[in-house]
Scaffold this active site. Structure first.
Site, mmCIF file in Angstrom:
data_model
loop_
_atom_site.group_PDB
_atom_site.id
_atom_site.type_symbol
_atom_site.label_atom_id
_atom_site.label_comp_id
_atom_site.label_asym_id
_atom_site.label_seq_id
_atom_site.Cartn_x
_atom_site.Cartn_y
_atom_site.Cartn_z
ATOM 1 N N ASP A 53 0.835 -1.202 0.000
ATOM 2 C CA ASP A 53 0.000 0.000 0.000
ATOM 3 C C ASP A 53 0.873 1.257 0.000
ATOM 4 O O ASP A 53 0.615 2.207 -0.743
ATOM 5 C CB ASP A 53 -0.912 -0.026 1.224
ATOM 6 C CG ASP A 53 -1.753 1.234 1.349
ATOM 7 O OD1 ASP A 53 -2.650 1.435 0.522
ATOM 8 O OD2 ASP A 53 -1.494 2.020 2.281
ATOM 9 N N GLU A 125 -2.108 -5.333 -3.671
ATOM 10 C CA GLU A 125 -1.183 -4.593 -2.823
ATOM 11 C C GLU A 125 -0.135 -5.525 -2.225
ATOM 12 O O GLU A 125 1.047 -5.154 -2.107
ATOM 13 C CB GLU A 125 -1.946 -3.858 -1.720
ATOM 14 C CG GLU A 125 -2.760 -2.690 -2.243
ATOM 15 C CD GLU A 125 -3.507 -1.955 -1.148
ATOM 16 O OE1 GLU A 125 -3.744 -0.749 -1.313
ATOM 17 O OE2 GLU A 125 -3.862 -2.587 -0.118
#
Length: 240
Positions: A53, A125
């Site tokens: 992320d 992610e």
């Protein structure tokens, strides 16, 4: 077809996914961990997702900073949010076929977790985090810019990126109408995969029902439907 095994990814699966990603992992255990849901094993993708992320955010921030030199910070932040939101990432994850490789516990597998938007976004992610650890900055940057290239090209500095609830509220105020009322009707599912059903009421005359994995997302969905009724148009961005 599900290609994961209880022990991880098969050699054939690793090879197939490497072709999809256009990247071959030196440490295939990192890739296997990036595709393991917490319902399957305590060594799962959550830490890699956390790392991915942050890596994703930096790469997208840099790309927008370079492409839009005259755009202010607030607008750049909204543009970045629209590119890395759950809906955007799940679309990319689905196009890469990551749901075919995720390792899930029996309950998640039965409930269709391999095609759930939230899990698909998390997988992407996690793969980005794993790729950063395995191949370094240049490799992961090249990958992220490739998979987001079309979305980055399609975004413009004059695009309206306000969320649906904000747009609906502003439109109603312009029409001198009462603000919308949101009510949670039902919640269902286990803690890690709940579904919220929310009704958005406008002027006590129209109700719009939204669904989502959080109350916030369900409210955004309901507001989107309300906006499409009030001001029909092709698409309205939704927040994660």
């Amino acid at each position: 077809m599900r290609v994961g095994t209880s022990a991880g990814l098969s050699d054939a699966a690793c090879s197939e996914l490497s072709h999809q990603l256009e990247y071959r992992f030196s440490n295939e255990q990192l890739l296997a961990q990036a595709l393991t849901h917490r319902s399957k094993h305590h060594e799962n993708y959550e830490r890699l997702e956390f790392l991915g992320d942050s890596v994703l955010g930096i790469i997208v921030s840099e790309a927008l900073y370079q492409r839009f030199p005259q755009v202010a910070e607030g607008k750049l932040s909204r543009m970045r949010a629209s590119l890395v939101c759950g809906r955007s990432l799940s679309e990319i994850s689905r196009s890469l076929g990551l749901g075919h490789y995720v390792l899930l516990g029996a309950g998640e597998l039965k409930s269709g977790g391999f095609d759930r938007n939230s899990i698909l976004a998390d997988l992407l992610e996690a793969v980005i985090g794993a790729m950063y650890l395995d191949g370094g900055w240049d490799q992961v940057r090249s990958f992220v810019l490739r998979i987001l290239q079309q979305k980055i090209l399609n975004i413009h500095s004059d695009t309206d990126l306000r969320d649906a609830k904000t747009r609906l509220q502003e439109w109603l105020q312009q029409q001198n109408l009462a603000l919308p009322v949101y009510r949670v009707i039902t919640t269902s599912g286990q803690d890690h995969c709940k579904e919220f059903v929310v009704v958005c009421s406008i002027d006590k005359a129209h109700d719009f029902t939204g669904r989502g994995r959080s109350r916030r997302y369900a409210e955004q969905h309901a507001a989107t439907l309300a906006l499409q009724f009030c001001i029909p148009e092709p698409a309205i961005p939704m927040s994660r």
